[in-house]
Design a protein around this motif. Structure first.
Motif, PDB file in Angstrom:
ATOM      1  N   ALA A 117       1.151  -1.054  -0.294  1.00 36.57           N
ATOM      2  CA  ALA A 117       0.105   0.232   0.227  1.00 36.57           C
ATOM      3  C   ALA A 117       0.787   1.533  -0.056  1.00 36.57           C
ATOM      4  O   ALA A 117       0.702   2.205  -0.723  1.00 36.57           O
ATOM      5  CB  ALA A 117      -0.478  -0.537   1.573  1.00 36.57           C
ATOM      6  N   ARG A 118       1.945   1.177   0.627  1.00 36.94           N
ATOM      7  CA  ARG A 118       2.991   2.032   0.890  1.00 36.94           C
ATOM      8  C   ARG A 118       3.506   2.860  -0.534  1.00 36.94           C
ATOM      9  O   ARG A 118       3.491   3.465  -1.100  1.00 36.94           O
ATOM     10  CB  ARG A 118       4.086   2.218   1.897  1.00 36.94           C
ATOM     11  CG  ARG A 118       4.662   3.581   2.112  1.00 36.94           C
ATOM     12  CD  ARG A 118       6.285   2.875   3.037  1.00 36.94           C
ATOM     13  NE  ARG A 118       7.091   2.069   2.426  1.00 36.94           N
ATOM     14  CZ  ARG A 118       8.047   2.457   1.438  1.00 36.94           C
ATOM     15  NH1 ARG A 118       7.921   3.664   0.936  1.00 36.94           N
ATOM     16  NH2 ARG A 118       8.637   1.582   0.614  1.00 36.94           N
ATOM     17  N   LEU A 119       3.504   1.268  -1.143  1.00 38.93           N
ATOM     18  CA  LEU A 119       4.413   1.782  -2.195  1.00 38.93           C
ATOM     19  C   LEU A 119       3.816   2.210  -3.147  1.00 38.93           C
ATOM     20  O   LEU A 119       3.772   3.229  -4.483  1.00 38.93           O
ATOM     21  CB  LEU A 119       5.241   0.496  -2.496  1.00 38.93           C
ATOM     22  CG  LEU A 119       6.624  -0.063  -2.151  1.00 38.93           C
ATOM     23  CD1 LEU A 119       6.643  -1.727  -2.530  1.00 38.93           C
ATOM     24  CD2 LEU A 119       7.350   1.043  -2.003  1.00 38.93           C
ATOM     25  N   ARG A 120       1.716   1.688  -3.387  1.00 40.10           N
ATOM     26  CA  ARG A 120       1.063   2.272  -4.704  1.00 40.10           C
ATOM     27  C   ARG A 120       1.232   4.182  -4.536  1.00 40.10           C
ATOM     28  O   ARG A 120       1.188   4.523  -5.532  1.00 40.10           O
ATOM     29  CB  ARG A 120      -0.066   1.667  -4.673  1.00 40.10           C
ATOM     30  CG  ARG A 120       0.315  -0.058  -5.234  1.00 40.10           C
ATOM     31  CD  ARG A 120      -1.076  -0.898  -5.051  1.00 40.10           C
ATOM     32  NE  ARG A 120      -0.872  -2.280  -5.483  1.00 40.10           N
ATOM     33  CZ  ARG A 120      -1.724  -3.265  -5.232  1.00 40.10           C
ATOM     34  NH1 ARG A 120      -2.545  -3.316  -4.658  1.00 40.10           N
ATOM     35  NH2 ARG A 120      -1.323  -4.514  -6.192  1.00 40.10           N
ATOM     36  N   ALA A 121       0.956   4.469  -3.120  1.00 37.41           N
ATOM     37  CA  ALA A 121       0.980   5.592  -2.991  1.00 37.41           C
ATOM     38  C   ALA A 121       2.285   6.749  -3.194  1.00 37.41           C
ATOM     39  O   ALA A 121       1.813   7.560  -3.547  1.00 37.41           O
ATOM     40  CB  ALA A 121       0.620   5.792  -1.503  1.00 37.41           C
ATOM     41  N   GLU A 122       3.070   5.676  -2.933  1.00 41.74           N
ATOM     42  CA  GLU A 122       4.541   6.472  -3.503  1.00 41.74           C
ATOM     43  C   GLU A 122       4.104   5.960  -4.853  1.00 41.74           C
ATOM     44  O   GLU A 122       4.525   7.163  -5.541  1.00 41.74           O
ATOM     45  CB  GLU A 122       5.850   5.924  -3.159  1.00 41.74           C
ATOM     46  CG  GLU A 122       6.543   6.178  -3.204  1.00 41.74           C
ATOM     47  CD  GLU A 122       6.799   7.840  -2.609  1.00 41.74           C
ATOM     48  OE1 GLU A 122       8.366   8.285  -2.968  1.00 41.74           O
ATOM     49  OE2 GLU A 122       6.472   8.139  -1.674  1.00 41.74           O
ATOM     50  N   ASN A 123       3.846   5.235  -5.269  1.00 45.52           N
ATOM     51  CA  ASN A 123       3.998   5.573  -7.368  1.00 45.52           C
ATOM     52  C   ASN A 123       2.531   6.344  -7.659  1.00 45.52           C
ATOM     53  O   ASN A 123       3.294   7.262  -8.163  1.00 45.52           O
ATOM     54  CB  ASN A 123       3.749   3.637  -7.660  1.00 45.52           C
ATOM     55  CG  ASN A 123       3.609   3.951  -9.175  1.00 45.52           C
ATOM     56  OD1 ASN A 123       4.704   4.799  -9.386  1.00 45.52           O
ATOM     57  ND2 ASN A 123       3.134   3.280  -9.922  1.00 45.52           N
ATOM     58  N   THR A 124       1.551   6.113  -7.212  1.00 46.20           N
ATOM     59  CA  THR A 124       0.693   7.676  -7.332  1.00 46.20           C
ATOM     60  C   THR A 124       1.031   8.765  -7.257  1.00 46.20           C
ATOM     61  O   THR A 124       1.379   9.679  -8.049  1.00 46.20           O
ATOM     62  CB  THR A 124      -0.140   7.317  -6.384  1.00 46.20           C
ATOM     63  OG1 THR A 124      -1.071   5.954  -7.113  1.00 46.20           O
ATOM     64  CG2 THR A 124      -1.411   8.744  -6.918  1.00 46.20           C
ATOM     65  N   ARG A 125       1.495   8.980  -6.132  1.00 47.67           N
ATOM     66  CA  ARG A 125       2.827  10.687  -5.726  1.00 47.67           C
ATOM     67  C   ARG A 125       3.420  10.807  -6.994  1.00 47.67           C
ATOM     68  O   ARG A 125       3.488  12.163  -7.465  1.00 47.67           O
ATOM     69  CB  ARG A 125       2.907  10.603  -4.758  1.00 47.67           C
ATOM     70  CG  ARG A 125       3.738  12.081  -4.208  1.00 47.67           C
ATOM     71  CD  ARG A 125       4.383  11.757  -2.913  1.00 47.67           C
ATOM     72  NE  ARG A 125       5.137  11.393  -2.576  1.00 47.67           N
ATOM     73  CZ  ARG A 125       7.022  11.723  -3.353  1.00 47.67           C
ATOM     74  NH1 ARG A 125       6.715  13.053  -3.830  1.00 47.67           N
ATOM     75  NH2 ARG A 125       8.213  11.255  -3.443  1.00 47.67           N
ATOM     76  N   LEU A 126       4.267  10.034  -6.744  1.00 46.61           N
ATOM     77  CA  LEU A 126       5.439   9.573  -8.002  1.00 46.61           C
ATOM     78  C   LEU A 126       5.237  10.585  -9.398  1.00 46.61           C
ATOM     79  O   LEU A 126       5.755  11.438 -10.513  1.00 46.61           O
ATOM     80  CB  LEU A 126       6.609   9.171  -8.180  1.00 46.61           C
ATOM     81  CG  LEU A 126       7.491   9.356  -6.757  1.00 46.61           C
ATOM     82  CD1 LEU A 126       7.968   7.426  -6.943  1.00 46.61           C
ATOM     83  CD2 LEU A 126       7.937   9.946  -6.922  1.00 46.61           C
ATOM     84  N   LEU A 127       4.030  10.015  -9.852  1.00 46.77           N
ATOM     85  CA  LEU A 127       3.387   9.677 -10.708  1.00 46.77           C
ATOM     86  C   LEU A 127       2.725  11.381 -11.078  1.00 46.77           C
ATOM     87  O   LEU A 127       2.428  12.012 -12.707  1.00 46.77           O
ATOM     88  CB  LEU A 127       2.152   9.015 -11.609  1.00 46.77           C
ATOM     89  CG  LEU A 127       3.100   7.304 -11.495  1.00 46.77           C
ATOM     90  CD1 LEU A 127       1.314   6.302 -11.588  1.00 46.77           C
ATOM     91  CD2 LEU A 127       3.947   7.672 -13.069  1.00 46.77           C
TER      92      LEU A 127
END
Length: 104
Positions: free
Chosen positions: A69-79
């Motif tokens: 979940a943390r990695l998905r949120a980070e990925n969304t933020r970076l995109l």
């Protein structure tokens, strides 16, 4: 209190990596014999490496889910940040083109 291992942490990690690189084609005993350690030592190192560190005592599955979940949120933020940077770069590119025409 247990005694200290004669094998360094780096050696143990390399041994685990060597065993995993064999991808099931070699046994613990075969890899351990090449390294000069016992098969049980190698087996223990592999098991410890597979088990995630659980200092808070929670279930490993929960930790994996939280990390995902943390990695998905980070990925969304970076995109989103990338989209902003692309827009800013395009604006700057257009502005530079306008200034270049004014200078001529």
């Amino acid at each position: 209190m247990g005694r200290r291992s004669p094998y360094s942490e780096e050696f143990r990690k390399d041994a685990v990596a060597l065993f995993r690189a064999a991808a099931g084609k070699r046994t613990y005993a075969a890899v351990a014999a090449d390294l000069g350690v016992t098969a049980e030592s190698l087996r223990t190192w592999v098991r410890k490496d597979e088990a995630p560190a659980r200092s808070d005592g929670r279930d490993a599955g929960v930790n994996v889910a939280e990390e995902l979940a943390r990695l998905r949120a980070e990925n969304t933020r970076l995109l989103k940040a990338e989209q902003e940077w692309r827009l800013e770069r395009e604006i700057l590119r257009r502005a530079a083109a306008c200034f270049a025409r004014e200078v001529k």
